[in-house]
Design an enzyme around this catalytic site. Structure first.
Site, PDB file in Angstrom:
ATOM      1  N   ARG A 160     -99.746   3.245 -59.059  1.00  0.00           N
ATOM      2  CA  ARG A 160    -100.250   4.204 -60.038  1.00  0.00           C
ATOM      3  C   ARG A 160     -99.137   4.525 -61.041  1.00  0.00           C
ATOM      4  O   ARG A 160     -98.453   5.542 -60.937  1.00  0.00           O
ATOM      5  CB  ARG A 160    -100.769   5.449 -59.323  1.00  0.00           C
ATOM      6  CG  ARG A 160    -102.055   5.185 -58.560  1.00  0.00           C
ATOM      7  CD  ARG A 160    -102.416   6.262 -57.577  1.00  0.00           C
ATOM      8  NE  ARG A 160    -101.609   6.198 -56.362  1.00  0.00           N
ATOM      9  CZ  ARG A 160    -101.883   6.852 -55.240  1.00  0.00           C
ATOM     10  NH1 ARG A 160    -102.961   7.602 -55.161  1.00  0.00           N
ATOM     11  NH2 ARG A 160    -101.094   6.746 -54.197  1.00  0.00           N
TER      12      ARG A 160
ATOM     13  N   ASP B  67     -96.877   5.482 -64.302  1.00  0.00           N
ATOM     14  CA  ASP B  67     -96.868   6.689 -65.115  1.00  0.00           C
ATOM     15  C   ASP B  67     -97.250   6.411 -66.562  1.00  0.00           C
ATOM     16  O   ASP B  67     -97.304   5.260 -67.004  1.00  0.00           O
ATOM     17  CB  ASP B  67     -95.471   7.322 -65.095  1.00  0.00           C
ATOM     18  CG  ASP B  67     -95.137   7.963 -63.762  1.00  0.00           C
ATOM     19  OD1 ASP B  67     -96.064   8.301 -63.007  1.00  0.00           O
ATOM     20  OD2 ASP B  67     -93.938   8.138 -63.477  1.00  0.00           O
TER      21      ASP B  67
ATOM     22  N   ARG C  71     -86.875   4.507 -62.369  1.00  0.00           N
ATOM     23  CA  ARG C  71     -86.405   5.153 -63.594  1.00  0.00           C
ATOM     24  C   ARG C  71     -85.174   6.017 -63.344  1.00  0.00           C
ATOM     25  O   ARG C  71     -84.288   6.102 -64.207  1.00  0.00           O
ATOM     26  CB  ARG C  71     -87.535   5.973 -64.217  1.00  0.00           C
ATOM     27  CG  ARG C  71     -88.632   5.108 -64.824  1.00  0.00           C
ATOM     28  CD  ARG C  71     -89.867   5.917 -65.189  1.00  0.00           C
ATOM     29  NE  ARG C  71     -89.557   6.974 -66.135  1.00  0.00           N
ATOM     30  CZ  ARG C  71     -90.410   7.955 -66.452  1.00  0.00           C
ATOM     31  NH1 ARG C  71     -91.622   8.009 -65.886  1.00  0.00           N
ATOM     32  NH2 ARG C  71     -90.071   8.877 -67.329  1.00  0.00           N
TER      33      ARG C  71
END
Length: 249
Positions: free
Chosen positions: A50, A52, A198
């Protein structure tokens, strides 16, 4: 009913991520809408990752159940006639009725984080790379990345809003390559926590700029606190490259 698997590629720039939500258009929402229109059924896809808002993919995976007479291997072609230009079904096939894209053994995910390192932004890179205008030392970044390979508790590299109880993950490999102004961090593992890649990228950027010594990455792992690591790098540099399953042929 048959379960159809899709390999999905997309430019995430104009989407609020994968998962359907009331705040804006998402990849899942588009897939549900167009597959439902094609088959005449109410379809709800199940996604493997899923991603972002703003994150891209070349190999995300989704499944859905259908009674349609369209052959599963032709579903990709049929759907691509309906998809917007920034979403493409790379491949479709049939899987077992209980096959789930998130709950298989020996899943391997590969992500890339793209950085454009130059004094001035290239406007053609703005949607697909994080821009860093200050000089970066890729050799230092590689040394720092070595501490992340293997099985570790990655809670320091996890968004505080995550709701998972087990934050131990295995990183199989990290490579960092440079071609002129383009720097790519490629990371492969058995799974990743919310914002983990990230945050790793944001931390390695600080190593590359000289704010952290490479050994600081080991200290961040050991501290087990999100505040110990660097900032969460921007979403536009992240690409889900592929998800591999250990399937017997």
């Amino acid at each position: 009913m048959r379960r159809v698997r899709l390999i999905v590629a997309y430019d995430g720039t104009d989407y609020c991520g994968w998962q359907a939500q009331p705040n804006g258009i998402t990849i899942e929402e588009v897939l549900n809408r167009e597959i439902s229109r094609l088959t005449g059924e109410e379809i709800h896809v199940i996604g493997a990752s899923r991603t972002d808002s703003g994150v891209h993919a070349l190999g995300n995976v989704a499944v859905f159940d259908t009674g349609s007479s369209i052959p599963p291997e032709r579903m990709a072609y049929a759907l691509n006639q309906r998809m917007p230009g920034d979403i493409v079904i790379v491949k479709s096939d049939e899987v077992a009725s209980d096959w789930h894209p998130r709950y298989q053994k020996d899943i391997k995910k590969t992500y890339e984080y793209h950085i454009y390192n130059a004094p001035v932004l290239n406007p053609l890179k703005r949607n697909y790379s994080a821009f860093v205008s200050f000089p970066m030392d890729v050799g230092r970044m590689r040394k720092g990345a070595e501490y992340l390979v293997g099985e570790h508790d990655f809670v320091s590299f996890c968004n505080v809003r995550t709701n998972v109880s087990d934050t131990v993950r295995t990183v199989d490999d990290i490579t960092i390559t440079q071609d002129g102004a383009d720097i790519v961090i490629r990371i492969k593992g058995n799974g990743f926590l919310y914002n983990m890649v990230r945050i790793i990228a944001g931390t390695l950027i600080r190593v590359g700029r000289g704010f952290y010594e490479p050994e600081k990455v080991k200290e961040i792992l050991e501290e087990k606190k999100r505040t110990a690591a660097g900032v969460t790098a921007s979403a536009n540099g992240l690409v889900l490259m592929e998800i591999k399953y250990n399937e017997k042929k």
